[in-house]
Scaffold this motif. Structure first.
Motif, PDB file in Angstrom:
ATOM      1  N   ALA A  79       8.214   7.022   3.274  1.00  0.00           N
ATOM      2  CA  ALA A  79       9.608   6.699   2.945  1.00  0.00           C
ATOM      3  C   ALA A  79      10.383   6.371   4.211  1.00  0.00           C
ATOM      4  N   GLY A  80      11.203   5.333   4.118  1.00  0.00           N
ATOM      5  CA  GLY A  80      11.965   4.895   5.284  1.00  0.00           C
ATOM      6  C   GLY A  80      11.133   4.081   6.259  1.00  0.00           C
ATOM      7  N   GLU A  81       9.975   3.617   5.812  1.00  0.00           N
ATOM      8  CA  GLU A  81       9.052   2.885   6.685  1.00  0.00           C
ATOM      9  C   GLU A  81       8.530   1.633   5.984  1.00  0.00           C
ATOM     10  N   ASP A  82       8.030   0.704   6.800  1.00  0.00           N
ATOM     11  CA  ASP A  82       7.222  -0.389   6.272  1.00  0.00           C
ATOM     12  C   ASP A  82       5.798   0.144   6.203  1.00  0.00           C
ATOM     13  N   ALA A  83       5.334   0.468   4.996  1.00  0.00           N
ATOM     14  CA  ALA A  83       4.030   1.115   4.806  1.00  0.00           C
ATOM     15  C   ALA A  83       2.922   0.108   4.494  1.00  0.00           C
ATOM     16  N   THR A  84       3.162  -1.145   4.793  1.00  0.00           N
ATOM     17  CA  THR A  84       2.206  -2.189   4.434  1.00  0.00           C
ATOM     18  C   THR A  84       0.791  -1.871   4.915  1.00  0.00           C
ATOM     19  N   TRP A  85       0.646  -1.548   6.180  1.00  0.00           N
ATOM     20  CA  TRP A  85      -0.691  -1.364   6.744  1.00  0.00           C
ATOM     21  C   TRP A  85      -1.296  -0.021   6.332  1.00  0.00           C
ATOM     22  N   ALA A  86      -0.471   0.971   6.128  1.00  0.00           N
ATOM     23  CA  ALA A  86      -0.975   2.257   5.632  1.00  0.00           C
ATOM     24  C   ALA A  86      -1.525   2.106   4.215  1.00  0.00           C
TER      25      ALA A  86
END
Length: 290
Positions: A234-241
């Motif tokens: 949350a609060g992040e660009d989690a695309t790569w995760a």
């Protein structure tokens, strides 16, 4: 054990009856009581224990969430066509506050006298004491006259205090456009831990996936909200995760074909369940979100 008890009775009973002693009658009573206890009382206690084990723990309710009107429309208590799906609860909104009225299914469920209100914002209709379908999903509360506003407040008190219908969230329509690129600094403050405000009583929970940021407060609070298993995203660009199926912060990197396929699957989930609020600024998998 029971066969042994009855064998004892068959063998010993003639002797005790012939003896006609108080001791004999007491033994007969003891054997009979033991049989009754093991066949009835213990069985009942075991069943109760099993029931307590299954039902003793109440399920923790999900935290309040945001609803779009289209999401709210799914909660009418209508049985689904697919046999493997559960019947949804019955929700309705009054002045933007969503109540679970499943306990009043005789009124608001399928076939009930107020079924038309299920899955809808019905504050204006209740204020006017009207069944006019055009008044549903209407948020023009400022246009109500004094008497209608008093009637609406009476309904709110009834739902909240007398009926004690649980509040499960708020109706909040998504932004008209999600084309603006959001900065990482702006997004970082939307992790669900920010204090509620009058304009935003249920905090945003923003997660980036692909070229868009999504607000996961529209149904994803148990997963991405505070205390949830994926709150770190949350609060992040989690695309790569998401592409690498890792829970945590993953630096931007080249993705394999397989990882792009995994990311594409996640994006389809986000598109179906959550609300776009802006762009991430990266173009890693643009075709899936065009």
């Amino acid at each position: 054990m029971f066969e042994a008890l009855w064998t004892a009775i068959d063998i010993e009973l003639p002797y005790w009856l012939d003896a006609r002693t108080w001791t004999g009658y007491l033994v007969i009573f003891a054997i009979t009581f033991a049989t009754f206890y093991f066949t009835n009382v213990r069985k009942h206690d075991k069943k109760k224990s099993d029931d307590d084990g299954e039902d003793g723990e109440e399920e923790t309710p999900d935290p309040p969430r945001n609803f779009t009107l289209s999401q709210l429309a799914a909660f009418t208590g209508t049985p689904p066509e697919a046999e493997n799906e559960d019947t949804p609860p019955i929700y309705l909104s009054v002045k933007g506050v969503v109540y679970d009225v499943s306990s009043g299914s005789d009124f608001y469920g399928p076939g009930g006298g107020y079924a038309m209100f299920a899955g809808k914002e019905c504050g204006v209709a209740l204020a006017k004491m009207s069944f006019d379908l055009e008044l549903l999903n209407n948020f023009q509360f400022d246009d109500l006259n004094f008497g209608e506003k008093e009637t609406l407040n009476d309904w709110i008190v009834k739902f909240r205090d007398f009926k004690n219908y649980p509040i499960v969230g708020r109706v909040k329509e998504p932004p008209a456009s999600a084309d603006a690129i959001l900065s990482k600094e702006e997004v970082k403050k939307w992790d669900g831990s920010q204090p509620p405000t009058e304009d935003e009583p249920i905090p945003r929970i923003v997660v980036g996936a692909g070229i868009y940021y999504y607000d996961c407060s529209y149904g994803g609070c148990p997963f991405y909200g505070p205390g949830g298993p994926y709150n770190v995203m949350a609060g992040e660009d989690a695309t790569w995760a998401l592409a690498k199926m890792e829970v945590g912060k993953v630096a931007r990197c080249d993705l394999t074909e397989k990882e792009r396929g995994v990311l594409d699957g996640w994006i389809k989930v986000f598109e179906r369940k959550y609300v776009r609020i802006g762009r991430t600024g990266n173009e890693v998998i643009k075709d899936s979100q065009s």
